[in-house]
Design an enzyme around this catalytic site. Structure first.
Site, mmCIF file in Angstrom:
data_model
loop_
_atom_site.group_PDB
_atom_site.id
_atom_site.type_symbol
_atom_site.label_atom_id
_atom_site.label_comp_id
_atom_site.label_asym_id
_atom_site.label_seq_id
_atom_site.Cartn_x
_atom_site.Cartn_y
_atom_site.Cartn_z
ATOM 1 N N ASN A 11 148.346 94.282 98.775
ATOM 2 C CA ASN A 11 147.288 95.013 98.895
ATOM 3 C C ASN A 11 147.609 96.684 98.287
ATOM 4 O O ASN A 11 148.648 96.554 98.856
ATOM 5 C CB ASN A 11 146.491 95.806 99.770
ATOM 6 C CG ASN A 11 145.117 96.720 99.612
ATOM 7 O OD1 ASN A 11 145.161 97.335 98.640
ATOM 8 N ND2 ASN A 11 145.009 97.631 100.697
ATOM 9 N N TRP A 12 148.250 97.057 96.740
ATOM 10 C CA TRP A 12 149.033 97.802 95.966
ATOM 11 C C TRP A 12 148.447 98.689 96.649
ATOM 12 O O TRP A 12 148.670 99.976 96.119
ATOM 13 C CB TRP A 12 149.179 97.200 94.500
ATOM 14 C CG TRP A 12 150.148 96.267 94.399
ATOM 15 C CD1 TRP A 12 150.862 95.898 95.473
ATOM 16 C CD2 TRP A 12 150.889 96.414 93.228
ATOM 17 N NE1 TRP A 12 152.023 94.971 95.094
ATOM 18 C CE2 TRP A 12 152.474 95.113 93.283
ATOM 19 C CE3 TRP A 12 151.461 96.833 91.789
ATOM 20 C CZ2 TRP A 12 152.487 94.877 92.538
ATOM 21 C CZ3 TRP A 12 151.536 96.223 91.167
ATOM 22 C CH2 TRP A 12 153.066 95.148 91.181
ATOM 23 N N LYS A 13 146.661 99.143 96.707
ATOM 24 C CA LYS A 13 146.116 100.713 97.116
ATOM 25 C C LYS A 13 146.362 101.083 95.552
ATOM 26 O O LYS A 13 146.587 100.767 94.273
ATOM 27 C CB LYS A 13 147.039 101.007 97.819
ATOM 28 C CG LYS A 13 146.779 100.302 99.262
ATOM 29 C CD LYS A 13 146.977 101.345 100.645
ATOM 30 C CE LYS A 13 146.172 99.631 101.451
ATOM 31 N NZ LYS A 13 146.962 100.949 103.214
ATOM 32 N N HIS A 96 137.642 97.364 103.120
ATOM 33 C CA HIS A 96 139.243 98.311 104.049
ATOM 34 C C HIS A 96 138.508 99.967 104.833
ATOM 35 O O HIS A 96 137.480 100.037 104.397
ATOM 36 C CB HIS A 96 140.500 98.265 102.330
ATOM 37 C CG HIS A 96 141.732 98.510 102.816
ATOM 38 N ND1 HIS A 96 141.917 100.208 103.499
ATOM 39 C CD2 HIS A 96 142.433 97.873 102.775
ATOM 40 C CE1 HIS A 96 142.579 99.377 103.442
ATOM 41 N NE2 HIS A 96 142.909 98.422 103.964
ATOM 42 N N GLU A 98 139.620 102.347 104.361
ATOM 43 C CA GLU A 98 140.199 103.231 103.886
ATOM 44 C C GLU A 98 139.491 103.454 102.612
ATOM 45 O O GLU A 98 138.505 104.636 102.283
ATOM 46 C CB GLU A 98 141.427 102.859 102.837
ATOM 47 C CG GLU A 98 142.185 103.394 102.875
ATOM 48 C CD GLU A 98 143.730 102.444 102.899
ATOM 49 O OE1 GLU A 98 144.513 102.377 101.720
ATOM 50 O OE2 GLU A 98 144.866 102.989 103.890
ATOM 51 N N GLU A 166 142.330 94.697 110.609
ATOM 52 C CA GLU A 166 143.498 95.186 110.365
ATOM 53 C C GLU A 166 143.309 97.020 110.930
ATOM 54 O O GLU A 166 142.249 97.788 110.868
ATOM 55 C CB GLU A 166 143.510 96.191 109.063
ATOM 56 C CG GLU A 166 143.916 94.840 107.752
ATOM 57 C CD GLU A 166 144.118 95.178 106.603
ATOM 58 O OE1 GLU A 166 145.716 95.145 106.180
ATOM 59 O OE2 GLU A 166 143.700 96.224 105.762
ATOM 60 N N GLY A 172 149.812 101.667 107.884
ATOM 61 C CA GLY A 172 151.165 103.036 106.408
ATOM 62 C C GLY A 172 151.549 103.585 107.613
ATOM 63 O O GLY A 172 152.310 104.361 107.816
ATOM 64 N N SER A 210 151.342 97.890 108.990
ATOM 65 C CA SER A 210 152.723 97.731 108.510
ATOM 66 C C SER A 210 153.158 96.750 109.265
ATOM 67 O O SER A 210 154.353 96.624 109.798
ATOM 68 C CB SER A 210 153.098 98.645 110.342
ATOM 69 O OG SER A 210 152.392 99.684 109.909
ATOM 70 N N GLY A 231 149.966 95.804 103.203
ATOM 71 C CA GLY A 231 150.025 96.924 101.678
ATOM 72 C C GLY A 231 151.588 97.383 101.997
ATOM 73 O O GLY A 231 152.105 97.017 100.978
ATOM 74 N N GLY A 232 151.982 98.669 102.308
ATOM 75 C CA GLY A 232 153.200 99.299 102.029
ATOM 76 C C GLY A 232 154.406 98.443 101.679
ATOM 77 O O GLY A 232 155.037 98.162 100.277
HETATM 78 P P1 PGA Z 1 149.966 98.426 105.487
HETATM 79 O O1 PGA Z 1 149.099 98.424 105.449
HETATM 80 O O2 PGA Z 1 150.962 97.587 105.259
HETATM 81 O O3 PGA Z 1 150.727 99.848 104.203
HETATM 82 O O4 PGA Z 1 149.904 98.916 106.590
HETATM 83 C C1 PGA Z 1 148.104 97.560 105.623
HETATM 84 C C2 PGA Z 1 146.822 97.797 104.327
HETATM 85 O O5 PGA Z 1 146.048 98.602 104.129
HETATM 86 O O6 PGA Z 1 146.005 96.822 103.730
#
Ligand code: PGA
Length: 249
Positions: A11-13, A96, A98, A166, A172, A210, A231-232
Site C-alpha cells: 500500500n503506497w498510500k 483503511h 487512515e 491492521e 507506521g 509495520s 505500507g512503508g
Molecule cells: P506500515 O503501513 O506497513 O507502514 O505500518 C501498513 C498499512 O497501513 O497498510
C-alpha cells in the site's frame, strides 16, 4: 499448512511519482524470477494505476487504495471501482484506518465500497483494526469483530474478498503486536468468516502494521495469517522483496 494462496500487498498510500515505477518494475522482475509461494500486489496512488499495470505486466497485480460506492456521478475528486478496473486494477483497498480517520468513513460506507468493488469485478481488501486506546481497554476483539460485521457487503466470497487486520497503533510506528495477539485476532476473524460464509475457511486474512523484512517470517508464520498488507516497506523493491522472501517458492 493450509492450501490458501497467500497475498502480499503493498500500500503506497500518498507516495510515488512516476519515477517510483522503477521500484515496481524491479519487484515484478524479481517476482517473475523467484516465483514466490504468494501472490504479490502493489496499490499505488490512483495517478499511477494505469502506468503501473503497463510497467509490471503479469508478474504482480495492481490495486487501488479506495473507491466511491457509485459507478459515476457528481462526486468531484472521487474515483469509482469501475474506473480502477478500466485502468487495469484487479483490486481495491477499502476501509483503511487512515480513510476511516481522515474521511470519517463508517463501516457501512466501507461495505458500500466493497460492494462497488465486487460490482466492478475487483477484489475488495477490507481493513479492520483497533486503536491503542481500544486495545488498552481490552476491546480489541469486540472492535475488530464489529468493524468486520459492519464492513462486509452481501455477496462476499473467498474469491472476491480479502480481510486485512491492521492495528491502528502498529501502522507506521515500528510497533507490532505479539504473535499471540495477532493469532488471537486472526482466529476470531477466521471464526467469523467461517460462521458467515460457506467458503469462509478460504478467505485470505492479511496482517498489516509495520511489517518489515526482519519480522515478516515470524508474522507470516502465525496460524490464519495468509499474507501481509505492507505500507512503508513496500516503497522500495529491496524491502518489499525482503518481505516477499517470507514465502519462498
Ligand atoms: P506500515 O503501513 O506497513 O507502514 O505500518 C501498513 C498499512 O497501513 O497498510
Amino acid at each position: 499448512m493450509s492450501d490458501i494462496r497467500p497475498l502480499v500487498a503493498g500500500n503506497w498510500k500518498m507516495n510515488g511519482l512516476r519515477a517510483a515505477l522503477d521500484e515496481a518494475r524491479a519487484v515484478a522482475v524479481a517476482v517473475a524470477a523467484k516465483q514466490p509461494a504468494a501472490d504479490v500486489m502493489i496499490c499505488p496512488p490512483a495517478t499511477l494505476v494505469a502506468s503501473m499495470v503497463g510497467a509490471v505486466g503479469e508478474a504482480i497485480a495492481v490495486g487501488g487504495q479506495d473507491c466511491h460506492a457509485n459507478e459515476t456521478g457528481a462526486h468531484t475528486g472521487d474515483i469509482s471501482a469501475e474506473m480502477l478496473a478500466d485502468a487495469g486494477a484487479g483490486a481495491v483497498i477499502v476501509g483503511h484506518s487512515e480513510r476511516r480517520a481522515d474521511h470519517g468513513e463508517l463501516s457501512r460506507d466501507v461495505a458500500a465500497k466493497a460492494a462497488a468493488a465486487h460490482r466492478a469485478g475487483l477484489l475488495a481488501i477490507i481493513c479492520v483494526g483497533e486503536t491503542a486506546g481500544e486495545r488498552a481497554a481490552g476491546l480489541t476483539l469486540q472492535v475488530v469483530e464489529r468493524q468486520l460485521a459492519g464492513s462486509l457487503p452481501e455477496g462476499v466470497t473467498a474469491a472476491n474478498t480479502v480481510i486485512a487486520y491492521e492495528p491502528v497503533w502498529a501502522i507506521g510506528t515500528g510497533l507490532t503486536p505479539t504473535t499471540e495477539d495477532v493469532g488471537q485476532v486472526h482466529t476470531a476473524l477466521r471464526g467469523a468468516m467461517v460462521a458467515k460464509l460457506d467458503d469462509g475457511g478460504g478467505v485470505r486474512l492479511l496482517y498489516g502494521g509495520s511489517v518489515k523484512p526482519g519480522n515478516a517470517a515470524e508474522l507470516m508464520g502465525i496460524d490464519n495469517v495468509d499474507g501481509a498488507l505492507v505500507g512503508g516497506a513496500s516503497l522500495t523493491a529491496k524491502d518489499f522483496l525482503g518481505i516477499i522472501d517470507a514465502f519462498p517458492s
